[in-house]
Design a protein around this motif. Structure first.
Motif, short mmCIF file in Angstrom:
data_model
loop_
_atom_site.label_atom_id
_atom_site.label_comp_id
_atom_site.label_asym_id
_atom_site.label_seq_id
_atom_site.Cartn_x
_atom_site.Cartn_y
_atom_site.Cartn_z
N LYS A 189 10.44 -13.00 1.31
CA LYS A 189 9.43 -13.55 2.23
C LYS A 189 8.12 -12.80 2.08
N ALA A 190 7.62 -12.74 0.86
CA ALA A 190 6.35 -12.07 0.58
C ALA A 190 5.64 -12.82 -0.53
N LEU A 191 4.35 -12.62 -0.65
CA LEU A 191 3.57 -13.27 -1.69
C LEU A 191 4.04 -12.83 -3.07
N LYS A 192 3.97 -13.72 -4.04
CA LYS A 192 4.49 -13.44 -5.37
C LYS A 192 3.83 -12.23 -6.01
N PHE A 193 2.54 -12.01 -5.75
CA PHE A 193 1.86 -10.90 -6.41
C PHE A 193 2.28 -9.54 -5.86
N LEU A 194 3.11 -9.52 -4.80
CA LEU A 194 3.62 -8.26 -4.25
C LEU A 194 5.01 -7.89 -4.77
N ILE A 195 5.67 -8.81 -5.45
CA ILE A 195 7.04 -8.56 -5.93
C ILE A 195 7.00 -7.67 -7.17
N LYS A 196 7.86 -6.63 -7.17
CA LYS A 196 7.92 -5.71 -8.29
C LYS A 196 9.33 -5.75 -8.89
N LEU B 178 19.69 3.74 -17.43
CA LEU B 178 18.93 2.56 -16.99
C LEU B 178 18.47 2.74 -15.55
N ASP B 179 17.19 2.52 -15.34
CA ASP B 179 16.60 2.43 -14.00
C ASP B 179 16.23 0.97 -13.81
N TRP B 180 17.02 0.27 -12.99
CA TRP B 180 16.87 -1.18 -12.76
C TRP B 180 16.40 -1.37 -11.32
N GLY B 181 15.24 -1.99 -11.13
CA GLY B 181 14.72 -2.09 -9.78
C GLY B 181 14.06 -3.41 -9.47
N ARG B 182 14.19 -3.82 -8.20
CA ARG B 182 13.55 -5.03 -7.70
C ARG B 182 13.10 -4.74 -6.27
N GLY B 183 11.96 -5.30 -5.86
CA GLY B 183 11.57 -5.07 -4.48
C GLY B 183 10.17 -5.52 -4.14
N VAL B 184 9.84 -5.34 -2.88
CA VAL B 184 8.49 -5.53 -2.36
C VAL B 184 8.14 -4.24 -1.65
N TRP B 185 7.23 -3.48 -2.21
CA TRP B 185 6.96 -2.13 -1.72
C TRP B 185 5.90 -2.12 -0.63
N THR B 186 5.88 -1.01 0.08
CA THR B 186 4.73 -0.68 0.91
C THR B 186 3.63 -0.13 0.00
N TYR B 187 2.42 -0.04 0.51
CA TYR B 187 1.26 0.23 -0.33
C TYR B 187 1.21 1.65 -0.88
N ASP B 188 1.49 2.64 -0.04
CA ASP B 188 1.31 4.05 -0.41
C ASP B 188 2.67 4.73 -0.47
N ASN B 189 3.06 5.22 -1.64
CA ASN B 189 4.39 5.81 -1.81
C ASN B 189 4.36 7.04 -2.71
N THR B 190 5.18 8.02 -2.35
CA THR B 190 5.43 9.18 -3.19
C THR B 190 6.93 9.34 -3.36
N TRP B 191 7.37 9.51 -4.60
CA TRP B 191 8.81 9.73 -4.79
C TRP B 191 9.05 10.88 -5.77
N TYR B 192 10.24 11.45 -5.64
CA TYR B 192 10.74 12.48 -6.53
C TYR B 192 12.04 11.94 -7.16
#
Length: 322
Positions: A40-47, A184-198
């Motif tokens: 339920k998000a705009l297509k340009f936000l899907i990662k 393999l790093d396999w990912g799908r999602g709709v992220w929030t704008y500002d993110n930091t990960w380790y």
């Protein structure tokens, strides 16, 4: 085990009718079924992305195919640690792919073919039971903490036996399945704008046993699950929180890793900081993927201690705003 490491055990749709994670948590395989039509998000936000890393004795190759909505990043990298460490990457950026790559809905089916400019890259899945038996996986689905309809669904597959070669500038780099592995790093999602990960990952043989680890924190709402797991002979052993102790002044100084349950205690000696920094005001990316050698002790679910020494692997800190 922390109460927030909730294990999903039933096969189900990943998202509910509102586009949120139906059952936040982690699983030992891809039980949660992903579909773009449920978002339920705009297509340009899907990662969507598939990232492979194959590590040899003193080298590594990495392959990325991704569709991040308004931009696609496709790349091939070679890293050489035999002398003074160096890396070479070829990258192609695509504007507004928004589903054109037709990324598979799970990691166990579907091929991806990319051919454009100076990059031709194919991910072809071979139904070979002998190879599949070497795979072990953990999945995490995390509900976004800022807005509804934001989510992160990720699968890490360690301990995949790797065979093949890469050539660059007249030098040949070979990978042999009896001692080399891919992840393999396999990912799908709709992220929030500002993110930091380790994130950190590595594989090796320990006295004839296939061993791997995946550690991370910082990204998304982790109340339900983390991605911290040890793999041993195809079995996932879930561990609690892991903290990355990174020198503040230099990513190439020694790091330490420590877990809240005492089951992952490691020293990390960096060899190469694969850094990149982009700042276009609204789009910012500050990445430090550091390759080095890991040594220390892990503990399996039954209390068995596993020691590793000088395992070539990576750990990273990434900050993105996009």
């Amino acid at each position: 085990m922390s109460a927030r490491n909730h294990e999903v055990t039933a096969k189900q749709q990943l998202l509910d009718a509102n586009g949120n994670i139906a059952e936040p948590g982690w699983s030992r395989s891809q039980l949660q079924q992903y579909s773009r039509t449920q978002i339920k998000a705009l297509k340009f936000l899907i990662k969507e992305w598939d990232y492979y890393l194959v590590v040899g004795d003193d080298c590594a190759v990495a392959f990325t195919l991704s569709d991040d909505g308004y931009v696609g990043l496709q790349s091939v990298s070679l890293l050489d640690f035999s002398g003074k460490p160096w890396e070479h990457t070829e990258t192609v950026l695509d504007a507004f792919p928004m589903g054109k790559l037709q990324m598979p809905t799970n990691s166990s089916e579907g091929d991806i073919v990319y051919e454009k400019k100076n990059l031709r890259l194919k991910y072809v899945l071979e139904k070979n039971p002998e190879n599949l038996s070497e795979r072990s996986a953990v999945g995490k689905s995390i509900a976004g903490k800022e807005k509804k309809g934001r989510f992160y669904y990720n699968q890490k597959i360690n301990c995949m036996r790797a065979e093949g070669f890469a050539e660059y500038n007249g030098k040949r780099y070979e990978f042999h399945p009896e001692k080399h592995f891919g992840t393999l790093d396999w990912g799908r999602g709709v992220w929030t704008y500002d993110n930091t990960w380790y994130w950190g990952s590595g594989n090796c043989d320990v006295d004839g046993h296939a061993f791997g680890f995946n550690i991370d924190y910082g990204f998304g709402n982790t109340k339900a699950a983390s991605e911290n797991v040890i793999f041993y002979d195809g079995v996932a052993h879930k561990i609690d929180d892991v903290t990355f102790v990174i020198p503040e002044d230099d990513y190439c100084k020694p790091w330490k890793f420590t877990s809240s349950d005492g089951r992952f205690e490691m020293d990390f000696m960096p060899l190469l900081d694969r850094s990149a920094c982009l700042d276009y005001k609204l789009i910012v990316s500050d990445q430090h993927q550091v390759f080095g050698r890991m040594s220390g002790t892990t503990v399996l679910d039954d209390g068995t201690k596993v020691e590793i020494k000088d395992v070539l692997c990576f750990a990273e800190k990434v900050h993105n705003r996009y």
